[in-house]
Design a protein around this motif. Structure first.
Motif, mmCIF file in Angstrom:
data_model
loop_
_atom_site.group_PDB
_atom_site.id
_atom_site.type_symbol
_atom_site.label_atom_id
_atom_site.label_comp_id
_atom_site.label_asym_id
_atom_site.label_seq_id
_atom_site.Cartn_x
_atom_site.Cartn_y
_atom_site.Cartn_z
ATOM 1 N N LEU A 6 31.718 62.625 34.045
ATOM 2 C CA LEU A 6 31.932 61.297 33.511
ATOM 3 C C LEU A 6 30.981 61.151 32.335
ATOM 4 O O LEU A 6 29.761 61.198 32.506
ATOM 5 C CB LEU A 6 31.650 60.205 34.547
ATOM 6 N N LEU A 8 29.238 59.028 29.496
ATOM 7 C CA LEU A 8 28.862 57.645 29.261
ATOM 8 C C LEU A 8 27.806 57.631 28.169
ATOM 9 O O LEU A 8 26.803 58.341 28.257
ATOM 10 C CB LEU A 8 28.304 57.028 30.548
ATOM 11 N N GLU A 74 29.848 48.275 33.212
ATOM 12 C CA GLU A 74 29.298 48.063 34.554
ATOM 13 C C GLU A 74 30.414 47.887 35.576
ATOM 14 O O GLU A 74 30.340 48.414 36.685
ATOM 15 C CB GLU A 74 28.384 46.847 34.562
ATOM 16 N N LEU A 77 31.951 51.294 36.331
ATOM 17 C CA LEU A 77 31.047 52.084 37.170
ATOM 18 C C LEU A 77 31.022 51.560 38.596
ATOM 19 O O LEU A 77 31.004 52.342 39.558
ATOM 20 C CB LEU A 77 29.629 52.089 36.579
ATOM 21 N N GLN A 78 31.056 50.238 38.757
ATOM 22 C CA GLN A 78 31.068 49.665 40.107
ATOM 23 C C GLN A 78 32.352 50.044 40.852
ATOM 24 O O GLN A 78 32.310 50.370 42.036
ATOM 25 C CB GLN A 78 30.932 48.135 40.050
ATOM 26 N N LEU A 80 34.024 52.737 40.456
ATOM 27 C CA LEU A 80 33.896 54.152 40.814
ATOM 28 C C LEU A 80 33.006 54.340 42.046
ATOM 29 O O LEU A 80 33.217 55.265 42.831
ATOM 30 C CB LEU A 80 33.348 54.956 39.644
ATOM 31 N N LEU A 81 32.017 53.479 42.191
ATOM 32 C CA LEU A 81 31.108 53.590 43.332
ATOM 33 C C LEU A 81 31.710 53.052 44.627
ATOM 34 O O LEU A 81 31.310 53.475 45.708
ATOM 35 C CB LEU A 81 29.800 52.854 43.029
#
Length: 82
Positions: A6, A8, A74, A77-78, A80-81
């Motif tokens: 990924l 970034l 953000e 990314l959240q 993905l988590l």
């Protein structure tokens, strides 16, 4: 060759990283894992198309967010988590 990346905070312009990914993709073919990059979407649709095509040759899919809407990074990314 075994993991997805990924990207970034990288421009992924025609630099050594992109050239290496292109070379490996040409040599290995379709057996590579797919990679992703979080990018601000350019206003110009043609510019986006050029980036999409260049990164596709590297097995990298851009995850676009609206220009100037940095909070989307953000959010992505959240997701993905989760």
């Amino acid at each position: 060759m075994s993991y997805s990346f990924l990207f970034l905070g990288c421009s992924l312009a025609m630099d050594r990283t992109v050239l290496t990914f292109m070379k490996v993709a040409q040599e290995v073919g379709g057996d590579l894992p797919h990679h992703y990059a979080i990018f601000e979407c350019p206003e110009d649709p043609e510019a986006r198309k050029v980036i999409d095509e260049r990164l596709a040759r590297c097995h990298i899919t851009p995850l676009w967010y609206p220009e100037g809407e940095y909070d989307y990074v953000e959010r992505i990314l959240q997701l993905l988590l989760d």
